[in-house]
Design a protein around this motif. Structure first.
Motif, PDB file in Angstrom:
ATOM      1  N   CYS A  59       4.653  10.161   0.918  1.00  0.00           N
ATOM      2  CA  CYS A  59       4.131   8.877   0.459  1.00  0.00           C
ATOM      3  C   CYS A  59       4.777   7.789   1.295  1.00  0.00           C
ATOM      4  CB  CYS A  59       4.437   8.679  -1.016  1.00  0.00           C
ATOM      5  SG  CYS A  59       4.007   7.032  -1.637  1.00  0.00           S
ATOM      6  N   GLY A  78      -0.327   4.923  -5.510  1.00  0.00           N
ATOM      7  CA  GLY A  78      -1.206   5.381  -4.452  1.00  0.00           C
ATOM      8  C   GLY A  78      -2.527   5.875  -5.025  1.00  0.00           C
ATOM      9  N   GLN A  79      -3.411   6.282  -4.129  1.00  0.00           N
ATOM     10  CA  GLN A  79      -4.730   6.743  -4.535  1.00  0.00           C
ATOM     11  C   GLN A  79      -4.736   8.191  -5.006  1.00  0.00           C
ATOM     12  OE1 GLN A  79      -7.665   4.845  -4.681  1.00  0.00           O
ATOM     13  NE2 GLN A  79      -6.117   3.257  -4.487  1.00  0.00           N
ATOM     14  N   GLU A 122       0.486   5.295   0.599  1.00  0.00           N
ATOM     15  CA  GLU A 122      -0.442   6.272   1.148  1.00  0.00           C
ATOM     16  C   GLU A 122       0.136   7.666   0.997  1.00  0.00           C
ATOM     17  OE1 GLU A 122      -3.440   5.403   2.698  1.00  0.00           O
ATOM     18  OE2 GLU A 122      -3.942   7.534   2.857  1.00  0.00           O
ATOM     19  N   GLU A 123      -0.503   8.495   0.162  1.00  0.00           N
ATOM     20  CA  GLU A 123      -0.059   9.876  -0.004  1.00  0.00           C
ATOM     21  C   GLU A 123      -0.751  10.783   1.005  1.00  0.00           C
ATOM     22  OE1 GLU A 123      -0.544   8.535  -4.481  1.00  0.00           O
ATOM     23  OE2 GLU A 123      -1.775   8.406  -2.654  1.00  0.00           O
ATOM     24  N   SER A 124      -0.066  11.859   1.347  1.00  0.00           N
ATOM     25  CA  SER A 124      -0.657  12.881   2.204  1.00  0.00           C
ATOM     26  C   SER A 124       0.040  14.205   1.933  1.00  0.00           C
ATOM     27  CB  SER A 124      -0.528  12.502   3.681  1.00  0.00           C
ATOM     28  OG  SER A 124       0.828  12.385   4.041  1.00  0.00           O
ATOM     29  N   HIS A 149       0.854  -1.197   0.000  1.00  0.00           N
ATOM     30  CA  HIS A 149       0.000   0.000   0.000  1.00  0.00           C
ATOM     31  C   HIS A 149       0.882   1.235   0.000  1.00  0.00           C
ATOM     32  CE1 HIS A 149      -3.604   2.350   0.640  1.00  0.00           C
ATOM     33  NE2 HIS A 149      -3.047   2.929   1.695  1.00  0.00           N
ATOM     34  N   THR A 165      -3.401  12.479  -4.136  1.00  0.00           N
ATOM     35  CA  THR A 165      -3.742  13.577  -3.242  1.00  0.00           C
ATOM     36  C   THR A 165      -3.879  14.851  -4.071  1.00  0.00           C
ATOM     37  OG1 THR A 165      -3.101  14.745  -1.202  1.00  0.00           O
ATOM     38  CG2 THR A 165      -1.310  14.107  -2.682  1.00  0.00           C
TER      39      THR A 165
END
Length: 125
Positions: free
Chosen positions: A22, A116-117, A5-7, A3, A119
Motif C-alpha cells: 500500500c 484505499g480502493q 494504492e494497494e497492490s 491517495h 485488492t
C-alpha cells in the motif's frame, strides 16, 4: 490529494503466500498508524493488522497471528502485508487504511481517515 494504492492481490492455492503493498501519496503517514482490513463476500469489513508510527508497534487479529506480518517503509510511505500459509477463509477484498490522528497500531475503523480502493485476494482449496 491523499491517495492509498494497494497492490499484490491475486489467486493463490491454500498454503501459499502473497505480499500486499500500500503506497501513500499526497502526504506522509510515517508518524501515524496504518492498517489492513478485509471484507469477505456477505460479511462486514474486519480488522486484519495494523502498524504504529515508524513501525513502533503492531497488532493482529487472532486469526492471522503467526501467518501474516505487517511492516512499513517510512522512507517510501509504503506499508506491506506478508501473508503466508493462506487459507480459503482468508479470501476477501483487502483494504489499506491510514490515520491522521492516531500514532499507534489500532483495530478500530473510526480511527482511520483514508482508505484505499481494495485488492482482491482469493485462496483456493
Amino acid at each position: 490529494q491523499v491517495h492509498l494504492e494497494e497492490s499484490g492481490g491475486g489467486l493463490v492455492q491454500a498454503g501459499g503466500s502473497l505480499r500486499l503493498s500500500c503506497a501513500a501519496s499526497g502526504r506522509t503517514f510515517s508518524n501515524n498508524a496504518m492498517g489492513w482490513f478485509r471484507q469477505a463476500p456477505g460479511k462486514e469489513r474486519e480488522f486484519v493488522a495494523a502498524c504504529g508510527w515508524r513501525g513502533s508497534n503492531t497488532y493482529y487479529v487472532d486469526s492471522v497471528k503467526g501467518r501474516f506480518t505487517i511492516s512499513r517503509d517510512s522512507a517510501t510511505d509504503t506499508v506491506y502485508l506478508q501473508m503466508n500459509s493462506l487459507k480459503p477463509e482468508d479470501t476477501a477484498v483487502y483494504y489499506c487504511a491510514a490515520s491522521l490522528k492516531y500514532n499507534f497500531a489500532a483495530r478500530y475503523e473510526y480511527l482511520y481517515d483514508y482508505w484505499g480502493q481494495g485488492t482482491q485476494v482469493t485462496v483456493s482449496s
